[in-house]
Design a protein around this motif. Structure first.
Motif, PDB file in Angstrom:
ATOM      1  N   SER A 422      -0.692 -10.901  21.933  1.00  0.00           N
ATOM      2  CA  SER A 422      -0.682 -11.347  20.671  1.00  0.00           C
ATOM      3  C   SER A 422      -0.839 -10.026  19.537  1.00  0.00           C
ATOM      4  O   SER A 422      -0.261  -9.940  18.499  1.00  0.00           O
ATOM      5  N   ILE A 423      -1.679  -9.035  19.920  1.00  0.00           N
ATOM      6  CA  ILE A 423      -1.553  -7.518  19.046  1.00  0.00           C
ATOM      7  C   ILE A 423      -0.371  -7.143  18.995  1.00  0.00           C
ATOM      8  O   ILE A 423       0.198  -6.403  17.922  1.00  0.00           O
ATOM      9  N   HIS A 424       0.230  -6.885  20.387  1.00  0.00           N
ATOM     10  CA  HIS A 424       1.512  -6.522  20.401  1.00  0.00           C
ATOM     11  C   HIS A 424       2.661  -6.924  19.680  1.00  0.00           C
ATOM     12  O   HIS A 424       3.221  -6.283  18.702  1.00  0.00           O
ATOM     13  N   LEU A 425       2.671  -8.466  19.466  1.00  0.00           N
ATOM     14  CA  LEU A 425       3.678  -9.012  18.560  1.00  0.00           C
ATOM     15  C   LEU A 425       3.537  -8.884  17.232  1.00  0.00           C
ATOM     16  O   LEU A 425       4.283  -8.945  16.335  1.00  0.00           O
ATOM     17  N   LYS A 426       2.258  -8.749  16.910  1.00  0.00           N
ATOM     18  CA  LYS A 426       1.680  -8.641  15.559  1.00  0.00           C
ATOM     19  C   LYS A 426       2.283  -7.303  14.869  1.00  0.00           C
ATOM     20  O   LYS A 426       2.452  -7.221  13.870  1.00  0.00           O
ATOM     21  N   LEU A 427       2.007  -6.294  15.630  1.00  0.00           N
ATOM     22  CA  LEU A 427       2.466  -5.015  15.207  1.00  0.00           C
ATOM     23  C   LEU A 427       4.108  -5.137  15.237  1.00  0.00           C
ATOM     24  O   LEU A 427       4.791  -4.418  14.246  1.00  0.00           O
ATOM     25  N   LEU A 428       4.588  -5.695  16.256  1.00  0.00           N
ATOM     26  CA  LEU A 428       6.232  -5.732  16.278  1.00  0.00           C
ATOM     27  C   LEU A 428       6.947  -6.393  14.970  1.00  0.00           C
ATOM     28  O   LEU A 428       7.860  -6.033  14.566  1.00  0.00           O
ATOM     29  N   ARG A 429       5.873  -7.351  14.520  1.00  0.00           N
ATOM     30  CA  ARG A 429       6.604  -8.236  13.319  1.00  0.00           C
ATOM     31  C   ARG A 429       6.658  -7.120  12.064  1.00  0.00           C
ATOM     32  O   ARG A 429       7.628  -7.516  11.422  1.00  0.00           O
ATOM     33  N   GLU A 430       5.970  -6.138  12.241  1.00  0.00           N
ATOM     34  CA  GLU A 430       6.123  -5.129  11.191  1.00  0.00           C
ATOM     35  C   GLU A 430       7.351  -4.535  11.085  1.00  0.00           C
ATOM     36  O   GLU A 430       8.023  -4.027  10.322  1.00  0.00           O
ATOM     37  N   VAL A 431       7.599  -3.969  12.325  1.00  0.00           N
ATOM     38  CA  VAL A 431       8.721  -3.326  12.623  1.00  0.00           C
ATOM     39  C   VAL A 431      10.266  -4.206  12.506  1.00  0.00           C
ATOM     40  O   VAL A 431      11.165  -3.845  11.719  1.00  0.00           O
ATOM     41  N   ALA A 478       9.393   2.634  10.594  1.00  0.00           N
ATOM     42  CA  ALA A 478       9.741   1.831  11.826  1.00  0.00           C
ATOM     43  C   ALA A 478       9.305   2.721  13.114  1.00  0.00           C
ATOM     44  O   ALA A 478       8.937   2.113  14.136  1.00  0.00           O
ATOM     45  N   GLN A 479       9.856   3.874  12.986  1.00  0.00           N
ATOM     46  CA  GLN A 479       9.569   4.940  14.000  1.00  0.00           C
ATOM     47  C   GLN A 479       8.086   5.122  14.412  1.00  0.00           C
ATOM     48  O   GLN A 479       7.493   5.092  15.688  1.00  0.00           O
ATOM     49  N   ARG A 480       7.410   5.299  13.202  1.00  0.00           N
ATOM     50  CA  ARG A 480       5.827   5.617  13.254  1.00  0.00           C
ATOM     51  C   ARG A 480       5.129   4.230  13.736  1.00  0.00           C
ATOM     52  O   ARG A 480       4.413   4.526  14.851  1.00  0.00           O
ATOM     53  N   THR A 481       5.650   3.140  13.470  1.00  0.00           N
ATOM     54  CA  THR A 481       4.866   1.779  13.984  1.00  0.00           C
ATOM     55  C   THR A 481       5.288   1.876  15.558  1.00  0.00           C
ATOM     56  O   THR A 481       4.324   1.200  16.009  1.00  0.00           O
ATOM     57  N   SER A 482       6.383   2.014  15.767  1.00  0.00           N
ATOM     58  CA  SER A 482       6.714   1.953  17.220  1.00  0.00           C
ATOM     59  C   SER A 482       5.994   2.844  17.799  1.00  0.00           C
ATOM     60  O   SER A 482       5.611   2.568  19.132  1.00  0.00           O
ATOM     61  N   ALA A 483       5.700   4.046  17.548  1.00  0.00           N
ATOM     62  CA  ALA A 483       4.840   4.991  18.102  1.00  0.00           C
ATOM     63  C   ALA A 483       3.254   4.548  18.328  1.00  0.00           C
ATOM     64  O   ALA A 483       2.734   4.608  19.469  1.00  0.00           O
ATOM     65  N   GLU A 484       3.040   3.845  17.451  1.00  0.00           N
ATOM     66  CA  GLU A 484       1.539   3.190  17.547  1.00  0.00           C
ATOM     67  C   GLU A 484       1.588   2.116  18.433  1.00  0.00           C
ATOM     68  O   GLU A 484       0.700   1.969  19.221  1.00  0.00           O
ATOM     69  N   ILE A 485       2.516   1.377  18.388  1.00  0.00           N
ATOM     70  CA  ILE A 485       2.657   0.385  19.478  1.00  0.00           C
ATOM     71  C   ILE A 485       2.667   0.705  20.865  1.00  0.00           C
ATOM     72  O   ILE A 485       2.146   0.455  21.807  1.00  0.00           O
ATOM     73  N   GLN A 486       3.543   1.910  20.748  1.00  0.00           N
ATOM     74  CA  GLN A 486       3.685   2.741  22.367  1.00  0.00           C
ATOM     75  C   GLN A 486       2.326   3.021  22.733  1.00  0.00           C
ATOM     76  O   GLN A 486       2.059   2.856  24.080  1.00  0.00           O
ATOM     77  N   SER A 487       1.562   3.802  21.699  1.00  0.00           N
ATOM     78  CA  SER A 487       0.280   4.143  22.312  1.00  0.00           C
ATOM     79  C   SER A 487      -0.639   3.005  22.828  1.00  0.00           C
ATOM     80  O   SER A 487      -1.431   3.227  23.607  1.00  0.00           O
ATOM     81  N   MET A 488      -0.585   2.014  21.993  1.00  0.00           N
ATOM     82  CA  MET A 488      -1.411   0.767  22.068  1.00  0.00           C
ATOM     83  C   MET A 488      -0.942   0.267  23.761  1.00  0.00           C
ATOM     84  O   MET A 488      -1.834  -0.133  24.405  1.00  0.00           O
ATOM     85  N   LEU A 489       0.266   0.287  23.928  1.00  0.00           N
ATOM     86  CA  LEU A 489       0.835  -0.468  25.099  1.00  0.00           C
ATOM     87  C   LEU A 489       0.434   0.446  26.232  1.00  0.00           C
ATOM     88  O   LEU A 489      -0.178   0.112  27.308  1.00  0.00           O
ATOM     89  N   ALA A 490       0.422   1.757  26.075  1.00  0.00           N
ATOM     90  CA  ALA A 490       0.079   2.699  27.026  1.00  0.00           C
ATOM     91  C   ALA A 490      -1.306   2.543  27.502  1.00  0.00           C
ATOM     92  O   ALA A 490      -1.761   2.455  28.657  1.00  0.00           O
ATOM     93  N   GLY A 491      -2.206   2.607  26.672  1.00  0.00           N
ATOM     94  CA  GLY A 491      -3.741   2.472  26.788  1.00  0.00           C
ATOM     95  C   GLY A 491      -3.896   0.779  27.339  1.00  0.00           C
ATOM     96  O   GLY A 491      -4.951   0.880  28.347  1.00  0.00           O
ATOM     97  N   THR A 492      -3.352  -0.144  27.045  1.00  0.00           N
ATOM     98  CA  THR A 492      -3.409  -1.444  27.441  1.00  0.00           C
ATOM     99  C   THR A 492      -3.356  -1.590  28.849  1.00  0.00           C
ATOM    100  O   THR A 492      -3.824  -1.948  29.768  1.00  0.00           O
ATOM    101  N   PHE A 493      -1.992  -0.998  29.162  1.00  0.00           N
ATOM    102  CA  PHE A 493      -1.344  -1.095  30.433  1.00  0.00           C
ATOM    103  C   PHE A 493      -2.301  -0.393  31.476  1.00  0.00           C
ATOM    104  O   PHE A 493      -2.536  -0.686  32.576  1.00  0.00           O
TER     105      PHE A 493
END
Length: 656
Positions: A422-431, A478-493
């Motif tokens: 859910s968190i991932h998709l919320k950030l993706l919607r911004e992109v 879009a690049q900055r938001t993608s970097a945030e999502i990437q960081s969140m994904l790495a931590g969650t994974f």
């Protein structure tokens, strides 16, 4: 190797690659190694390779022998001229030659009157009923050549009509077409022509763009700001007897010179060198004259001499048709074909192979993760079962209870995994919002308003600069938001890996820099078009509207491609999680089944250990085969002369 031969080899490599890719896909499905992301990557790679196009644009002022050059390079096999190449103006409208298997051989012509409407050329392509269609018989060269003469058709209109269509400018009388005895102006009958024929080179993805002279180029903004800049190579034709004329230089400066470093993709042909073949001059004198004209042309155009190639297209065509090798060498046509082969095809192959290698590497990583999970699960089961050797029934029963408890805890952890998504998709919607069509329309609104204003638009460059500034910023956001999502994904994974023993790895985030480069190229082509020479055209509201529609069409492609990369990135992350959840559930089932077999028979434990050892060997074989198959896809293309070209795919068919 000539351009035709190298293009043929490139086509053979693409077909071979597509076949290997299809067989790899089937092998992955047979062994349940495919998930949504892997399937998407396979589909994209196959589509990219199968539909890869190489566009070569031929640009020249009238009567430079452009159509004859196209005949000589591409259509000599018909034994006659195919494109109209008589004296005077022949190609009156931009003409694209290509191949689409879904459309019968035909010539489609867009009426010149469509210029009175605001739609961009790309939009008219989606309305086939507005085009005049002429069916072609590709087996009848005479019918084919006669049909293609329609691209040279003209209409006679009043000056007011010519002005409305963009062919008459009161402030630039020297550029206006001539007026006949009845006071009428000659204009092209057609705005754009599309020729669809199954020529061997066109079938392999070559697209030829034959452009008209300066007057017609300037009247069609989409040609200048979209089609020519996107061509992989531009062949600019001069006449050897005149060199660089004033109108030649105008086309070169206004439409072909760029600030980028891609001038290697621009070749200049000094055509009609046969006009310098003089019976009263020695061969050395003739060659010296050609060399001087070549050096002078290169200096004026700001190119190295090596990029100016002297040619006689007419003699080259005659030589090919009559199989006269001596005349062919004298025409210098082979030198031009070699330059096209090394420059255009070499660069295109390099780009495509680089994209292919990157795609296959990512695909290998995705499929390799599934194999790694299986190998790890088998190793855990082996440790678990070997620990049961010599144990009594009570211990085995306790082991079963523990596995069932683990399974229950795992099933109840679904809420946590759902929260991550859910968190991932919320950030993706911004992109998605930043790269969506509504945002793009909003960013272009101010520029559209400026271009719609009547009269001379002195602030148009500033409006373009501000618009592209906002577009650059949206891509950077879009690049900055993608970097945030990437960081969140790495931590969650990492957290899920620690908690559930997964081996999740955040997929590589989409690289927006390539789209920023595309944006810069589009901006350059438009700003180049806003010079003094076009200031009067920009004063026409209809022309300005066509220009901004052409811009919107091209930008939409960039944004949709960027959005596709983000969607694939999202799919890769979700597919990894789904794949590991699926494998974990299967693993629980296999562990419980093994305990049941051990409880039912004394030999069950040894049998299950033997099974796991066999499965481990199979998984190792799968990993090795995956390495082999993906290595074959990234290997260099086989030579066309190599007899094993059509047999190298054989190991794939036996891969299972």
């Amino acid at each position: 190797m000539s351009f035709n031969e190298q293009f043929d080899q490139h086509g053979a490599w693409r077909r071979e690659f597509a076949l290997r890719l299809k067989l790899l896909s089937e092998w992955l499905k047979d062994h349940d190694l495919i998930n949504a992301a892997v399937e998407e990557r396979l589909l994209r790679l196959e589509t990219q390779v199968r539909s890869d196009k190489v566009m070569v644009a031929f640009v020249a002022e009238f009567s430079r022998g452009k159509s004859e050059l196209i005949n000589a390079i591409f259509f000599a096999g018909y034994g006659r001229r195919i494109m109209p190449a008589s004296a005077g103006r022949t190609t009156m409208c931009p003409t694209e030659l290509g191949y689409d298997a879904d459309i019968p051989p035909c010539l489609r012509l867009l009426p010149i009157e469509t210029r009175l409407k605001p739609q961009a050329l790309m939009e008219w392509r989606a309305v086939p009923e507005k085009w005049t269609r002429v069916d072609l018989d590709v087996n009848d060269p005479v019918q084919l050549a006669q049909a293609l003469e329609k691209v040279a058709e003209v209409r006679h209109v009043t000056r007011d009509e010519a002005r409305a269509l963009g062919f008459w400018h009161d402030d630039a009388p020297e550029d206006n077409p001539r007026i006949d005895a009845q006071g009428m102006v000659e204009v092209p009958k057609w705005r754009h022509a599309l020729i669809n024929i199954a020529h061997p080179l066109l079938k392999q993805g070559l697209v030829i763009l034959d452009t008209p002279g300066l007057n017609a180029i300037g009247a069609e903004p989409e040609l200048t700001v979209s089609l020519i800049p996107q061509a992989h190579a531009v062949v600019f034709i001069l006449a050897a007897d005149t060199g660089v004329t004033k109108s030649d230089l105008a086309i070169w400066r206004e439409h072909l010179v760029t600030d980028s470093d891609d001038n290697d993709a621009r070749l200049v042909v000094l055509n009609k060198i046969d006009t310098l073949w003089d019976a009263l001059s020695t061969p050395a004198q003739i060659q010296a004259q050609i060399d001087r004209q070549r050096a002078t042309s290169a200096e004026i155009l700001g190119l190295p001499v090596s990029q100016v190639i002297p040619v006689s297209a007419q003699k080259g065509l005659v030589a090919k048709v009559t199989a006269d090798d001596k005349l062919l060498q004298a025409s210098c046509l082979p030198e031009l074909e070699l330059a096209l082969a090394q420059g255009v095809m070499g660069q295109r192959q390099k780009i495509l192979r680089s994209a292919v290698t990157g795609g296959i590497t990512e695909l290998r990583a995705e499929a390799g993760r599934v194999i790694h999970i299986r190998r790890r699960d088998l190793a855990e089961q082996m440790i678990e079962l070997r620990g049961l050797r010599g144990k009594n029934t009570q211990v085995i029963k306790h082991m079963r209870s523990r596995i069932e408890q683990e399974q229950l805890e795992f099933n109840t952890s679904g809420a946590k995994i759902h929260a991550v998504r859910s968190i991932h998709l919320k950030l993706l919607r911004e992109v998605f919002t930043l790269l969506g069509t509504p945002t793009l329309k909003s960013e272009l609104a101010q520029l559209t308003e400026v271009l719609k204003q009547p009269g001379i638009k002195l602030g148009v460059k500033k409006a373009y600069g501000q618009t592209f500034g906002r577009l650059h910023e949206s891509l950077k956001n879009a690049q900055r938001t993608s970097a945030e999502i990437q960081s969140m994904l790495a931590g969650t994974f990492k957290q899920l890996n620690a908690e559930f023993g997964f081996s999740l790895q955040a997929p590589k985030e989409p690289e927006m820099s390539q789209f920023i480069v595309d944006l810069e190229q589009i901006e350059r082509s438009h700003l180049q078009y806003l010079g003094v020479a076009n200031i009067l055209k920009l004063a026409q509201p209809e022309f300005s509207e066509r220009l901004v529609r052409a811009l919107a069409t091209r930008l939409r492609v960039v944004y949709e491609t960027a959005l596709g990369e983000v969607e694939l990135w999202n799919k890769s992350a979700a597919s990894q999680l789904d794949a590991q959840l699926k494998e974990r559930r299967k693993n629980f089932g296999r562990r419980i089944e093994a305990i049941e077999r051990i409880q039912q028979a004394a030999t069950g434990l040894d049998e299950r250990i033997d099974e796991i050892e066999r499965h481990e060997r199979e998984v190792n074989e799968l990993d090795g085969k995956l390495n082999d198959l993906t290595a074959q896809l990234t290997s260099a293309p086989v030579s066309r002369q190599n007899p094993s070209l059509h047999t190298e795919a054989a190991p794939l068919t036996q891969a299972a």
